[in-house]
Design a protein around this motif. Structure first.
Motif, PDB file in Angstrom:
ATOM      1  N   GLY A 316      26.617  30.877  36.647  1.00 22.71           N
ATOM      2  CA  GLY A 316      26.305  30.730  35.240  1.00 22.71           C
ATOM      3  C   GLY A 316      24.961  30.066  35.019  1.00 22.71           C
ATOM      4  N   TRP A 715      32.597  24.265  38.439  1.00 25.35           N
ATOM      5  CA  TRP A 715      32.355  25.698  38.630  1.00 25.35           C
ATOM      6  C   TRP A 715      33.579  26.485  38.176  1.00 25.35           C
ATOM      7  CZ3 TRP A 715      30.728  25.391  44.527  1.00 25.35           C
ATOM      8  CH2 TRP A 715      29.553  24.628  44.632  1.00 25.35           C
ATOM      9  N   PRO A 716      33.972  26.420  36.925  1.00 25.63           N
ATOM     10  CA  PRO A 716      35.205  27.079  36.493  1.00 25.63           C
ATOM     11  C   PRO A 716      35.134  28.591  36.570  1.00 25.63           C
ATOM     12  CG  PRO A 716      33.967  26.303  34.595  1.00 25.63           C
ATOM     13  CD  PRO A 716      33.284  25.747  35.795  1.00 25.63           C
ATOM     14  N   ALA A 717      33.916  29.144  36.480  1.00 27.35           N
ATOM     15  CA  ALA A 717      33.755  30.597  36.523  1.00 27.35           C
ATOM     16  C   ALA A 717      32.534  30.920  37.367  1.00 27.35           C
ATOM     17  CB  ALA A 717      33.587  31.166  35.118  1.00 27.35           C
ATOM     18  N   SER A 719      30.831  34.106  40.442  1.00 28.12           N
ATOM     19  CA  SER A 719      31.042  35.259  41.308  1.00 28.12           C
ATOM     20  C   SER A 719      30.173  35.113  42.544  1.00 28.12           C
ATOM     21  CB  SER A 719      30.687  36.566  40.583  1.00 28.12           C
ATOM     22  OG  SER A 719      29.305  36.619  40.276  1.00 28.12           O
ATOM     23  N   LYS A 735      35.182  37.398  41.919  1.00 31.95           N
ATOM     24  CA  LYS A 735      34.902  36.759  40.635  1.00 31.95           C
ATOM     25  C   LYS A 735      36.085  35.876  40.256  1.00 31.95           C
ATOM     26  CE  LYS A 735      32.060  40.584  38.861  1.00 31.95           C
ATOM     27  NZ  LYS A 735      31.888  41.598  37.786  1.00 31.95           N
ATOM     28  N   TRP A 736      35.768  34.789  39.565  1.00 32.86           N
ATOM     29  CA  TRP A 736      36.828  33.907  39.108  1.00 32.86           C
ATOM     30  C   TRP A 736      36.499  33.369  37.718  1.00 32.86           C
ATOM     31  CZ3 TRP A 736      33.205  32.686  42.769  1.00 32.86           C
ATOM     32  CH2 TRP A 736      32.426  31.550  42.552  1.00 32.86           C
ATOM     33  N   SER A 737      37.537  32.993  37.010  1.00 27.60           N
ATOM     34  CA  SER A 737      37.402  32.420  35.675  1.00 27.60           C
ATOM     35  C   SER A 737      38.517  31.408  35.497  1.00 27.60           C
ATOM     36  CB  SER A 737      37.502  33.519  34.602  1.00 27.60           C
ATOM     37  OG  SER A 737      37.390  32.965  33.310  1.00 27.60           O
ATOM     38  N   GLU A 738      38.184  30.267  34.909  1.00 30.27           N
ATOM     39  CA  GLU A 738      39.134  29.177  34.723  1.00 30.27           C
ATOM     40  C   GLU A 738      39.785  28.793  36.050  1.00 30.27           C
ATOM     41  OE1 GLU A 738      41.815  30.375  31.669  1.00 30.27           O
ATOM     42  OE2 GLU A 738      40.332  30.173  30.066  1.00 30.27           O
ATOM     43  N   THR A 742      39.808  36.702  39.423  1.00 29.52           N
ATOM     44  CA  THR A 742      40.010  37.813  38.496  1.00 29.52           C
ATOM     45  C   THR A 742      39.725  39.151  39.163  1.00 29.52           C
ATOM     46  OG1 THR A 742      37.730  37.614  37.691  1.00 29.52           O
ATOM     47  CG2 THR A 742      39.444  36.397  36.497  1.00 29.52           C
TER      48      THR A 742
END
Length: 824
Positions: A316, A715-717, A719, A735-738, A742
């Motif tokens: 991000g 780093w909550p989200a 890739s 990829k990840w989120s929260e 994902t």
């Protein structure tokens, strides 16, 4: 009309302001600054092609490009074994068994430490200096290092004219190239000269108007220099006049100019200096200078990106990414700047690509960049941690080919180390002590406190085994098997029974560079934890290799019997993993070396799931040692906290490391050019942190490909794609989120069972149900080896390990196919 004028004015600003143009475009992949380096080497920006290194200062009037060549070392072929060691060995061992470590150290200083060279020095060629008279009053200054294209750039304006300099170290053409342009024809004028600290040198201009420097490296510690060097700079101008004085080239009124720099020595290998440095340097130069700049630039970028583009990483963006790199470094501890993490990560990969190429020398303590004739620690290969740390990112960060120079060094050490094993210890096989150089010296140096460590060969050989675990190439394993076998054979001969415990122990040995008060400040001991762990790994990898290759069954069985008699790991009275065989650790010891955690990383002997007591004790040890330390030590600690699955603590270490040097009086940090500060500069901290960030996002050392094992809250989200796991699995995209996965795509290069340990449930996009895993992973690359039962002090209070829950799946795979999953 006024509105049109405003729009045109804004457009003109956007197109002509260098800080905007270069600082904003693709900002994640650039280090950039709004001021020159001045006289500070650690502000300059590194370029390299594995053979040549350059530090680009970006100074306006007096530009400097400081130059290194990978084989320019002091001295020449030599050996530094001490033949007195063998006769003194029984007495040294008995003194240690009797608890008289300090007396043993004194005797080792006389009989084991070399009486010859303590290692030779990596030395600079010198500097190419460019003088731009009349450029004092400049504006709109900007410089950058584009790590996506391996290109350094400086721009500024004088009297309304924009000047641009680009510097690269070409991978295909083996030269450093400087491109100088001005946006007004006939405006480029400068003088070029060589400067060097070498006392035996000659700078002259040839009849062809080449600027040359030639000479010899230094004699050092009784070893005469056998290395001759030659550097040549050739300038090709577009317009203008090229003239020469006695020792400089002068360009006047050119539209543009390209400077080609070629450097070579007579070094061929560690035992052969019969090369022709003049012919080599000239051949590289003639081939490269026949090409226009564009024909150098584009193949260079392509050759570099073949490696660099394999990994994509995104955490991000914030407004901090708009600031110059040095300002971001100052702010990092107190603000959220995820882009600086991804930049620093990729910078580590950039540095490895630039300092270690197939056919070249391995990255030393400073990679390939050094400006001192007598650099700190001679800029050698310290193989009790630092040289190995340089290559921790090689496999997991998808730069496997760049491991080759290190493997070549290990192969050469296996030759020179045979003589050391035989002469000093009466043993078969091969070994090395804690330090080596380009001449592959394997004797003990620097005094017994540091040098009486026999595991240099054992540890370095494990990199060969790890390459097999990642790549699965049996032909490669067969090629390196004799090296593994030789390292194991040395241990088979050197290990001796402890008279009290009856275990087989390394004696004399040490836990590098540390010493308990109980040993009167001596580092020497028998059966230190690190020695035991390395011996375990050497024996285990050789046994496994013999099984895979179906050879040496009787020898492998002998090694199994020896392995059974190694000391188990101990948990001491403070709940710590003992560093020594006796329970003498001090919980207030904050020493930079925490060598007994080798078993946690880079080894996998300590596991959250297989050895929870040892896992807890390792955490306690790290808490005792504290966070702030020298730069390389903090880099290692990032890996340890990642293995402990504590992402927030790992990120604390990243913040400590990414602090400007001087922020803490207790430890290192980072220089403005993002070089690691020990201090002084040591590149291992850069590589160690890149490895640690990888370990925070993916691990494959404990029976499964563990994804997001140590994700910090900040780093909550994000890739990442391109990471490699053991068994030939490539995490193509994750990829990840929260904090939850994902998207996941894994390519299987070798086939076999893919065991995934995940923070949340996934489903296969092809509709096949996910199969929960149970029992041992049947994939041979993930076979676990049981360590001996831990010995726990009755005084110890173990802390409970609170791990985040995970899910375990098995996915059967076929070689060459990819498998895609989505979060539920």
């Amino acid at each position: 009309m006024f509105a049109i004028y405003i729009r045109r004015s804004v457009l003109f600003f956007l197109l002509t302001c260098p800080a905007f143009v270069y600082g904003q475009n693709n900002r994640v992949q650039k280090l950039w600054y709004n001021q020159p380096s001045g006289k500070t080497w650690e502000n300059a920006l590194p370029v390299g092609n594995g053979r040549l290194g350059g530090m680009v200062y970006g100074n306006v009037v007096d530009e400097i490009v400081q130059l290194n060549e990978h084989t320019l070392w002091s001295g020449g072929p030599n050996r530094n074994d001490n033949p007195d060691a063998l006769a003194a060995l029984p007495e040294i061992r008995q003194l240690i068994f009797d608890g008289k470590q300090k007396e043993a150290e004194k005797l080792a200083n006389k009989a084991i430490i070399t009486k010859k060279s303590h290692g030779q020095m990596f030395q600079p060629l010198g500097e190419l200096r460019l003088n731009f008279s009349g450029h004092d009053n400049f504006t709109n200054y900007y410089r950058e290092l584009d790590i996506e294209r391996a290109l350094a750039k400086t721009t500024y304006q004088v009297n309304g004219i924009t000047y641009t300099r680009e510097v690269l170290a070409s991978f295909p053409d083996r030269v450093i190239v400087i491109r100088l342009t001005a946006d007004k024809p006939g405006s480029l004028s400068f003088d070029a000269s060589f400067a060097s600290q070498h006392t035996r040198k000659e700078v002259k201009i040839t009849s062809a108007k080449d600027l040359t420097i030639s000479g010899n490296s230094s004699d050092h510690e009784g070893v005469k220099s056998a290395v001759r060097f030659k550097g040549i700079a050739r300038i090709k101008t577009e317009g203008g006049i090229l003239s020469a004085s006695d020792t400089s080239l002068n360009v006047k009124g050119a539209n543009a100019a390209t400077i080609y720099i070629s450097i070579a020595t007579n070094f061929k290998n560690y035992n052969d200096v019969s090369g022709d440095e003049n012919a080599l340097a000239l051949s590289y130069l003639n081939k490269a200078s026949a090409k226009p700049y564009s024909a150098i630039l584009n193949p260079h970028i392509a050759a570099y990106q073949k490696y660099f583009n394999r990994v994509k990483f995104d955490l991000g963006k914030t407004d901090q990414g708009k600031l110059p790199t040095d300002e971001r470094l100052k702010n990092f501890r107190n603000v959220n700047d995820p882009e600086l993490v991804t930049l620093y990560y990729q910078y580590g990969r950039y540095l490895l690509i630039s300092s270690s190429q197939p056919g070249g020398q391995p990255a030393n303590l400073q990679g390939i960049w050094n400006n001192k004739m007598r650099p700190p620690w001679d800029s050698k290969y310290t193989i009790n941690i630092n040289a190995q740390m340089n290559y921790w990112p090689a496999e997991r960060a998808n730069l496997s080919e760049l491991h080759e120079p290190f493997f070549k060094m290990v192969e050469e050490l296996a030759h020179t180390g045979k003589g050391t094993a035989r002469t000093m210890y009466g043993a078969r096989g091969w070994m090395a002590h804690h330090n080596t150089d380009i001449w592959r010296a394997t004797g003990a140096i620097d005094g017994a406190f540091w040098g009486m460590w026999i595991a240099g060969g054992g540890w370095t050989s494990q990199h060969l085994w790890h390459r097999y675990l990642y790549q699965g190439d049996k032909a490669y394993l067969a090629k390196v098997y004799p090296i593994l076998k030789g390292a194991a054979t040395f241990y088979a001969d050197f290990l001796i029974e402890h008279p009290k415990y009856k275990w087989l122990v390394v004696n004399p040995g040490s836990s590098p560079e540390n010493a308990p008060a109980a040993h009167e400040g001596s580092s020497l001991d028998a059966g230190t934890t690190m020695d035991n762990q390395i011996a375990f790994d050497v024996l285990t990898s050789t046994i496994r290799a013999a099984e895979i290759l179906k050879r040496d069954a009787a020898f492998a069985d002998t090694l199994r019997q020896i392995r059974k008699r190694l000391p188990p790991m101990h948990i001491g009275q403070h709940g710590q993993l003992q560093e020594w065989l006796d329970d003498v650790d001090d919980p207030n010891d904050h020493h930079r070396h925490v060598s007994h955690l080798y078993g946690l990383f880079p080894s996998d002997q300590i596991s959250a799931y297989r050895t929870p007591e040892l896992f807890s004790a390792a955490r306690t040890t790290l808490m005792h040692r504290g966070d702030v330390s020298t730069g390389w030590s903090m880099g290692w600690k990032v890996n340890w906290w990642a293995r402990l699955q504590d992402g927030n603590h790992a990120f604390t270490l990243i913040k400590n490391q990414l602090s400007p040097l001087g922020t803490s009086k207790e430890g290192g940090g980072t220089y403005n050019n993002l070089f690691d500060a020990h201090p002084p500069f040591q590149i291992d901290g850069n590589f160690g942190c890149t490895s640690g960030i990888t370990e925070m996002l993916m691990q494959s050392a404990d029976g499964a490909v563990h994804l997001l094992p140590a994700l910090p809250d900040v780093w909550p989200a994000g890739s990442i794609g391109g990471l490699l796991a053991q068994g030939g699995f490539e995490v193509v995209n994750m990829k990840w989120s929260e904090g939850k996965l994902t998207t996941l795509e894994v390519k299987s290069r070798l086939g076999g069972n893919l065991r995934l340990r995940l923070p949340n449930a996934l489903k296969s996009v092809n509709g096949k149900p996910m199969q929960k895993a149970s029992g041992e992973n049947l994939n041979e690359f993930y076979r676990s080896v049981e360590v001996a039962d831990v010995v726990v002090s009755p005084k110890a209070k173990l802390t409970e390990t609170n791990l985040k829950p995970t899910l375990l799946y098995d996915v059967p795979t076929q070689a060459g196919k990819s498998y895609v999953f989505a979060g539920q």
